[in-house]
Design a protein around this motif. Structure first.
Motif, mmCIF file in Angstrom:
data_model
loop_
_atom_site.group_PDB
_atom_site.id
_atom_site.type_symbol
_atom_site.label_atom_id
_atom_site.label_comp_id
_atom_site.label_asym_id
_atom_site.label_seq_id
_atom_site.Cartn_x
_atom_site.Cartn_y
_atom_site.Cartn_z
ATOM 1 N N ALA A 124 0.838 -1.207 0.000
ATOM 2 C CA ALA A 124 0.000 0.000 0.000
ATOM 3 C C ALA A 124 0.869 1.251 0.000
ATOM 4 N N LEU A 125 1.968 1.234 0.759
ATOM 5 C CA LEU A 125 2.892 2.360 0.764
ATOM 6 C C LEU A 125 3.550 2.539 -0.605
ATOM 7 N N VAL A 126 3.874 1.440 -1.264
ATOM 8 C CA VAL A 126 4.449 1.518 -2.608
ATOM 9 C C VAL A 126 3.480 2.219 -3.556
ATOM 10 N N LEU A 127 2.206 1.815 -3.513
ATOM 11 C CA LEU A 127 1.205 2.444 -4.383
ATOM 12 C C LEU A 127 1.013 3.920 -4.025
ATOM 13 N N TRP A 128 0.953 4.210 -2.727
ATOM 14 C CA TRP A 128 0.804 5.605 -2.270
ATOM 15 C C TRP A 128 1.969 6.455 -2.752
ATOM 16 N N ALA A 129 3.184 5.956 -2.558
ATOM 17 C CA ALA A 129 4.368 6.720 -2.943
ATOM 18 C C ALA A 129 4.441 6.894 -4.457
ATOM 19 N N ALA A 130 4.137 5.841 -5.205
ATOM 20 C CA ALA A 130 4.214 5.914 -6.664
ATOM 21 C C ALA A 130 3.190 6.902 -7.220
ATOM 22 N N ALA A 131 1.967 6.868 -6.694
ATOM 23 C CA ALA A 131 0.923 7.779 -7.173
ATOM 24 C C ALA A 131 1.278 9.229 -6.861
ATOM 25 N N HIS A 132 1.804 9.478 -5.663
ATOM 26 C CA HIS A 132 2.156 10.848 -5.290
ATOM 27 C C HIS A 132 3.450 11.313 -5.960
ATOM 28 N N LEU A 133 4.333 10.383 -6.258
ATOM 29 C CA LEU A 133 5.532 10.732 -7.022
ATOM 30 C C LEU A 133 5.139 11.191 -8.427
ATOM 31 N N LEU A 134 4.190 10.494 -9.027
ATOM 32 C CA LEU A 134 3.743 10.846 -10.372
ATOM 33 C C LEU A 134 3.137 12.244 -10.412
ATOM 34 N N ILE A 143 12.160 13.431 -4.199
ATOM 35 C CA ILE A 143 13.025 12.819 -3.180
ATOM 36 C C ILE A 143 12.165 12.144 -2.113
ATOM 37 N N LEU A 144 11.160 12.869 -1.624
ATOM 38 C CA LEU A 144 10.305 12.355 -0.548
ATOM 39 C C LEU A 144 9.639 11.039 -0.943
ATOM 40 N N PHE A 145 8.876 11.061 -2.044
ATOM 41 C CA PHE A 145 8.111 9.879 -2.411
ATOM 42 C C PHE A 145 8.987 8.802 -3.049
ATOM 43 N N GLY A 146 10.077 9.219 -3.698
ATOM 44 C CA GLY A 146 11.007 8.240 -4.250
ATOM 45 C C GLY A 146 11.667 7.417 -3.159
#
Length: 227
Positions: A124-134, A143-146
């Motif tokens: 879930a964190l991977v999906l959250w970070a990837a969506a917000h990185l995009l 840097i934060l979401f990566g």
């Protein structure tokens, strides 16, 4: 302030997350607060530092790496209900493999959420970070979401190796026989089949949490999630 606040918030957040992996620090805290008290205190501290880190990223100098497009916002709005749904079914569920789960009540023949993946919250964190990185194409947010994305992926293997060291490979394999680390791999290979009905209470919590996140996002974070 330039990058000073962002760097300080990032270091504080990472330092805090060394506590669960450091028995000399964690054990006295658990003894003093109790396991439940420690979990609540650590969760509140981590949440507060994450909030500070997100605000610090927004206040850092803006250096655009890619422009934000409307379709990116739609991707984030489609992914986030899934993130919250996974988290709702993962937290405190019988799952000895994940830090958010509990060992009690786990049945290797009926692994529940672990049948989908042994690390649901980290996915879930991977999906959250990837969506917000995009959707956030500036340097500070990249840097934060990566970092969240990379460390969530690394953390999956690290947690499983730690569990194997603690209980042994044979016991790990016995518990994991009908599970998989990659989502739905156990289902696709026939090692697991869903049994029973998903918890209606957890589904209701997920719906409520998504509505709260969506409607409070602008007030708390300062940015509207509406495309």
């Amino acid at each position: 302030m330039d990058w000073l606040e962002f760097s300080a918030a990032g270091l504080a957040f990472m330092a805090t997350h060394l506590i669960p992996a450091t028995p000399r620090i964690k054990a006295p805290l658990v003894a003093a607060l109790g396991r439940a008290g420690y979990g609540i205190a650590f969760g509140l501290l981590a949440l507060g530092l994450l909030y500070w880190l997100i605000l610090a990223a927004a206040r850092a100098p803006f250096i655009e790496l890619w422009p934000q497009e409307i379709w990116m916002r739609w991707v984030a709005n489609i992914v986030m209900p899934l993130v919250i749904l996974i988290s709702s079914y993962a937290i405190a569920a019988p799952n000895p493999f994940a830090f958010e789960g509990r060992a009690s009540g786990f049945d290797p023949d009926r692994p529940g959420i672990a049948g989908i993946t042994r690390q649901p919250f980290l996915w879930a964190l991977v999906l959250w970070a990837a969506a917000h990185l995009l959707v956030n194409g500036d340097l500070a947010h990249a840097i934060l979401f990566g970092v969240f994305l990379v460390f969530s992926l690394i953390g999956m293997r690290a947690m499983e190796k730690r569990l194997i060291r603690r209980i042994g490979l044979a016991e790990f394999n016995r518990l994991a026989a009908r599970t998989s680390l990659i989502p739905f791999a156990a289902l696709l290979t026939g090692r697991w089949r869903p049994r029973g009905r998903p918890s209606a209470l957890r589904l209701a919590i997920a719906v409520f949490a998504w509505a709260a996140v969506f409607h409070l996002h602008e007030l708390v974070i300062g940015i509207s999630p509406v495309p």
